[in-house]
Design a protein around this motif. Structure first.
Motif, PDB file in Angstrom:
ATOM      1  N   LYS A  93       0.682  -0.996   0.132  1.00 11.30           N
ATOM      2  CA  LYS A  93      -0.236  -0.030  -0.033  1.00 11.30           C
ATOM      3  C   LYS A  93       0.676   1.271   0.253  1.00 11.30           C
ATOM      4  O   LYS A  93       1.959   1.282   0.431  1.00 11.30           O
ATOM      5  CB  LYS A  93      -0.977  -0.008   1.082  1.00 11.30           C
ATOM      6  N   GLN A  94       0.340   2.442  -0.553  1.00 15.03           N
ATOM      7  CA  GLN A  94       1.215   3.548  -0.458  1.00 15.03           C
ATOM      8  C   GLN A  94       1.491   4.465   0.776  1.00 15.03           C
ATOM      9  O   GLN A  94       0.494   4.185   1.860  1.00 15.03           O
ATOM     10  CB  GLN A  94       0.287   4.642  -1.514  1.00 15.03           C
ATOM     11  N   ILE A  95       2.455   5.097   0.709  1.00 16.80           N
ATOM     12  CA  ILE A  95       2.858   5.739   1.897  1.00 16.80           C
ATOM     13  C   ILE A  95       2.748   7.262   1.762  1.00 16.80           C
ATOM     14  O   ILE A  95       3.328   7.658   0.962  1.00 16.80           O
ATOM     15  CB  ILE A  95       4.173   5.392   2.700  1.00 16.80           C
ATOM     16  N   ASP A  96       2.162   8.205   2.569  1.00 13.73           N
ATOM     17  CA  ASP A  96       1.938   9.383   2.345  1.00 13.73           C
ATOM     18  C   ASP A  96       3.330   9.912   2.884  1.00 13.73           C
ATOM     19  O   ASP A  96       4.205   9.795   3.631  1.00 13.73           O
ATOM     20  CB  ASP A  96       1.107  10.050   3.630  1.00 13.73           C
ATOM     21  N   VAL A  97       3.696  11.067   1.792  1.00 11.69           N
ATOM     22  CA  VAL A  97       4.785  11.774   1.847  1.00 11.69           C
ATOM     23  C   VAL A  97       4.417  13.280   1.896  1.00 11.69           C
ATOM     24  O   VAL A  97       3.854  13.784   1.060  1.00 11.69           O
ATOM     25  CB  VAL A  97       5.673  11.696   0.742  1.00 11.69           C
ATOM     26  N   LYS A 178       9.116   0.999  -6.026  1.00 14.48           N
ATOM     27  CA  LYS A 178       7.950   0.219  -6.083  1.00 14.48           C
ATOM     28  C   LYS A 178       6.577   1.014  -6.153  1.00 14.48           C
ATOM     29  O   LYS A 178       5.567   0.512  -6.270  1.00 14.48           O
ATOM     30  CB  LYS A 178       7.605  -0.756  -4.911  1.00 14.48           C
ATOM     31  N   ASN A 179       6.935   2.453  -6.393  1.00 12.01           N
ATOM     32  CA  ASN A 179       5.908   3.453  -6.587  1.00 12.01           C
ATOM     33  C   ASN A 179       4.895   3.411  -5.656  1.00 12.01           C
ATOM     34  O   ASN A 179       3.676   3.216  -5.944  1.00 12.01           O
ATOM     35  CB  ASN A 179       5.387   3.198  -7.974  1.00 12.01           C
ATOM     36  N   LEU A 180       5.489   3.352  -4.310  1.00 11.09           N
ATOM     37  CA  LEU A 180       4.581   3.186  -3.160  1.00 11.09           C
ATOM     38  C   LEU A 180       4.464   4.654  -2.319  1.00 11.09           C
ATOM     39  O   LEU A 180       3.978   4.460  -1.169  1.00 11.09           O
ATOM     40  CB  LEU A 180       5.092   1.979  -2.030  1.00 11.09           C
ATOM     41  N   LEU A 181       4.768   5.581  -3.039  1.00 12.17           N
ATOM     42  CA  LEU A 181       4.608   6.967  -2.295  1.00 12.17           C
ATOM     43  C   LEU A 181       3.580   7.733  -2.675  1.00 12.17           C
ATOM     44  O   LEU A 181       3.546   7.752  -3.968  1.00 12.17           O
ATOM     45  CB  LEU A 181       6.048   7.811  -2.504  1.00 12.17           C
ATOM     46  N   ASN A 182       2.941   8.373  -1.930  1.00 13.98           N
ATOM     47  CA  ASN A 182       1.848   9.058  -2.232  1.00 13.98           C
ATOM     48  C   ASN A 182       1.985  10.526  -1.844  1.00 13.98           C
ATOM     49  O   ASN A 182       1.620  11.152  -0.686  1.00 13.98           O
ATOM     50  CB  ASN A 182       0.450   8.708  -1.373  1.00 13.98           C
ATOM     51  N   PRO A 183       2.791  11.508  -2.779  1.00 20.49           N
ATOM     52  CA  PRO A 183       3.088  12.836  -2.258  1.00 20.49           C
ATOM     53  C   PRO A 183       1.921  13.825  -1.935  1.00 20.49           C
ATOM     54  O   PRO A 183       1.093  13.632  -2.710  1.00 20.49           O
ATOM     55  CB  PRO A 183       3.824  13.282  -3.477  1.00 20.49           C
ATOM     56  N   THR A 184       1.855  14.265  -0.831  1.00 22.05           N
ATOM     57  CA  THR A 184       0.553  15.150  -0.369  1.00 22.05           C
ATOM     58  C   THR A 184       1.188  16.443   0.172  1.00 22.05           C
ATOM     59  O   THR A 184       1.685  16.507   1.112  1.00 22.05           O
ATOM     60  CB  THR A 184      -0.239  14.320   0.630  1.00 22.05           C
ATOM     61  N   SER A 185       0.675  17.523  -0.477  1.00 21.07           N
ATOM     62  CA  SER A 185       1.133  18.808  -0.124  1.00 21.07           C
ATOM     63  C   SER A 185       0.100  19.410   0.995  1.00 21.07           C
ATOM     64  O   SER A 185      -0.936  19.310   1.091  1.00 21.07           O
ATOM     65  CB  SER A 185       1.002  19.832  -1.375  1.00 21.07           C
ATOM     66  N   LEU A 186       0.738  19.705   2.184  1.00 15.58           N
ATOM     67  CA  LEU A 186      -0.030  20.214   3.381  1.00 15.58           C
ATOM     68  C   LEU A 186      -0.281  21.727   3.320  1.00 15.58           C
ATOM     69  O   LEU A 186       0.846  22.477   3.440  1.00 15.58           O
ATOM     70  CB  LEU A 186       0.777  19.630   4.528  1.00 15.58           C
ATOM     71  N   PRO A 187      -1.490  22.237   3.512  1.00 12.82           N
ATOM     72  CA  PRO A 187      -1.464  23.603   3.361  1.00 12.82           C
ATOM     73  C   PRO A 187      -0.828  24.455   4.459  1.00 12.82           C
ATOM     74  O   PRO A 187      -0.295  25.523   4.133  1.00 12.82           O
ATOM     75  CB  PRO A 187      -3.045  23.696   3.493  1.00 12.82           C
ATOM     76  N   GLU A 188      -0.917  23.741   5.689  1.00 11.17           N
ATOM     77  CA  GLU A 188      -0.218  24.536   6.667  1.00 11.17           C
ATOM     78  C   GLU A 188       1.428  24.700   6.472  1.00 11.17           C
ATOM     79  O   GLU A 188       1.878  25.626   6.738  1.00 11.17           O
ATOM     80  CB  GLU A 188      -0.208  23.789   8.096  1.00 11.17           C
ATOM     81  N   LEU A 189       2.022  23.828   5.775  1.00 14.37           N
ATOM     82  CA  LEU A 189       3.490  23.820   5.324  1.00 14.37           C
ATOM     83  C   LEU A 189       3.668  24.796   4.389  1.00 14.37           C
ATOM     84  O   LEU A 189       4.483  25.796   4.345  1.00 14.37           O
ATOM     85  CB  LEU A 189       3.844  22.478   4.915  1.00 14.37           C
ATOM     86  N   GLU A 190       2.720  24.844   3.530  1.00 12.02           N
ATOM     87  CA  GLU A 190       2.792  25.959   2.422  1.00 12.02           C
ATOM     88  C   GLU A 190       2.790  27.273   3.011  1.00 12.02           C
ATOM     89  O   GLU A 190       3.414  28.080   2.529  1.00 12.02           O
ATOM     90  CB  GLU A 190       1.561  25.624   1.445  1.00 12.02           C
ATOM     91  N   GLN A 191       1.854  27.594   3.921  1.00 11.12           N
ATOM     92  CA  GLN A 191       1.857  28.675   4.584  1.00 11.12           C
ATOM     93  C   GLN A 191       2.819  29.165   5.164  1.00 11.12           C
ATOM     94  O   GLN A 191       3.494  30.421   4.992  1.00 11.12           O
ATOM     95  CB  GLN A 191       0.458  28.769   5.854  1.00 11.12           C
ATOM     96  N   LEU A 192       3.607  28.381   5.903  1.00  9.15           N
ATOM     97  CA  LEU A 192       5.040  28.554   6.592  1.00  9.15           C
ATOM     98  C   LEU A 192       5.820  28.773   5.499  1.00  9.15           C
ATOM     99  O   LEU A 192       6.803  29.841   5.577  1.00  9.15           O
ATOM    100  CB  LEU A 192       5.354  27.315   7.477  1.00  9.15           C
ATOM    101  N   TYR A 193       6.135  28.173   4.387  1.00 11.90           N
ATOM    102  CA  TYR A 193       6.900  28.289   3.395  1.00 11.90           C
ATOM    103  C   TYR A 193       6.775  29.673   2.673  1.00 11.90           C
ATOM    104  O   TYR A 193       7.802  30.137   2.092  1.00 11.90           O
ATOM    105  CB  TYR A 193       7.390  26.748   2.730  1.00 11.90           C
ATOM    106  N   ALA A 194       5.628  29.903   2.404  1.00  8.52           N
ATOM    107  CA  ALA A 194       5.460  31.175   1.681  1.00  8.52           C
ATOM    108  C   ALA A 194       5.757  32.267   2.366  1.00  8.52           C
ATOM    109  O   ALA A 194       6.572  33.350   1.918  1.00  8.52           O
ATOM    110  CB  ALA A 194       3.669  31.202   1.535  1.00  8.52           C
ATOM    111  N   LYS A 195       5.791  32.294   3.860  1.00 10.85           N
ATOM    112  CA  LYS A 195       6.197  33.485   4.466  1.00 10.85           C
ATOM    113  C   LYS A 195       7.910  33.545   4.589  1.00 10.85           C
ATOM    114  O   LYS A 195       8.618  34.516   4.397  1.00 10.85           O
ATOM    115  CB  LYS A 195       5.965  33.269   6.151  1.00 10.85           C
ATOM    116  N   ARG A 196       8.502  32.288   4.591  1.00  7.86           N
ATOM    117  CA  ARG A 196      10.059  31.960   4.720  1.00  7.86           C
ATOM    118  C   ARG A 196      10.398  32.540   3.439  1.00  7.86           C
ATOM    119  O   ARG A 196      11.459  33.263   3.170  1.00  7.86           O
ATOM    120  CB  ARG A 196      10.399  30.796   5.116  1.00  7.86           C
TER     121      ARG A 196
END
Length: 276
Positions: A93-97, A178-196
């Protein structure tokens, strides 16, 4: 298991895996339980006000701070077998990243993680065997009364550390291949990095669209993105208290690397100007 990809600078990132669940402690291997016990002993020694325990802990903490953050990140990833003992479906099964989608392109995630997984494997394997091979030759130090055989324990620890990082890297490589990664962008992280990013990059306002912000980051030279205070923010956002220490270590090491690089460039320029 859940993975976090944390950009530290515009060119370097930390990979981190959320630690095993507490309710899975009974599934831990003998080595993991021994390591946990050693950590508890070390914590008790840190409380010593003086004596060899205090000196040993002070020296040991300095040594640990010099271990590359990449190694610590890979060590956070359990071996494939260890994870499968806890979750029999792991590997099918896939793993969230989780990552900030305005700082890293989602299509680049597999290549980034593949590089993190493979670029240090040979190094860790060589250092693991070297540390474990040299350790027995420190046996004479055990004859010294009262004080433990520090050289042996140090080499054994480094051997274990490289072994753990090697297993983590192989596990990560397995997930990528094995293509078992599920990249997921987190809005809270995006907010932090937008500021930085708006603070670090010129002409990049905080409300810059994600696609444009990624372009700005990719086109910039290598610059530190995070502040030390962001380490605890990341740990809070991702609900991973242990991440704070790893992020702090990564920020310090990358900052020092960039400062050293900048100093060398200035020295090279100065030498160039001196030439007739």
């Amino acid at each position: 298991m859940r993975l976090f990809l944390i950009p530290i600078s515009t060119r370097r990132a930390l990979i981190y895996a959320r630690p095993l669940r507490r309710d899975a402690a009974k599934e831990l291997s003998l080595l993991d339980r021994t390591t946990s016990k050693a950590a508890e002993t070390w914590a008790k020694w840190e409380e010593a006000e003086s004596g060899w325990k205090k000196h040993l802990v002070t020296w040991g903490n300095r040594v640990q701070q010099r271990i590359p953050f990449e190694e610590w990140g890979l060590k956070s990833i359990p071996s494939l077998k260890a994870q499968q003992r806890i979750d029999e479906n792991h590997g099918s099964k896939q793993i969230d990243v989780l990552f900030p989608g305005n700082s890293v392109r989602v299509e680049n995630i597999p290549n980034i993680l593949r590089k993190i997984a493979t670029e240090r494997q040979e190094f860790h394997q060589k250092k693991m065997w070297w540390s474990l091979g040299i350790a027995p030759f420190t046996a004479p130090f055990a004859l010294i009364p009262v004080i433990p055989n520090i050289p042996f324990f140090y080499l054994a620890y480094r051997g274990w550390s490289h072994w753990r990082a090697l297993n983590g890297s192989r596990h990560l490589q397995f997930l990528v291949e094995k293509n078992l990664l599920n990249p997921t962008s987190l809005p809270e992280l995006e907010q932090l990095y937008a500021k930085r990013a708006s603070r670090v990059l010129e002409d990049t306002p905080i409300d810059t669209p994600s696609s444009e912000l990624v372009d700005d980051i990719e086109q910039s030279d290598d610059r530190i993105l995070l502040k030390m205070s962001d380490a605890k923010k990341l740990a809070s956002i991702l609900d991973a208290p242990e991440l704070a220490l790893e992020a702090e270590r990564a920020i310090v090491q990358v900052t020092e690397h960039l400062e050293t690089q900048k100093r060398k460039e200035k020295e090279a320029q100065a030498e160039e100007k001196k030439k007739p």
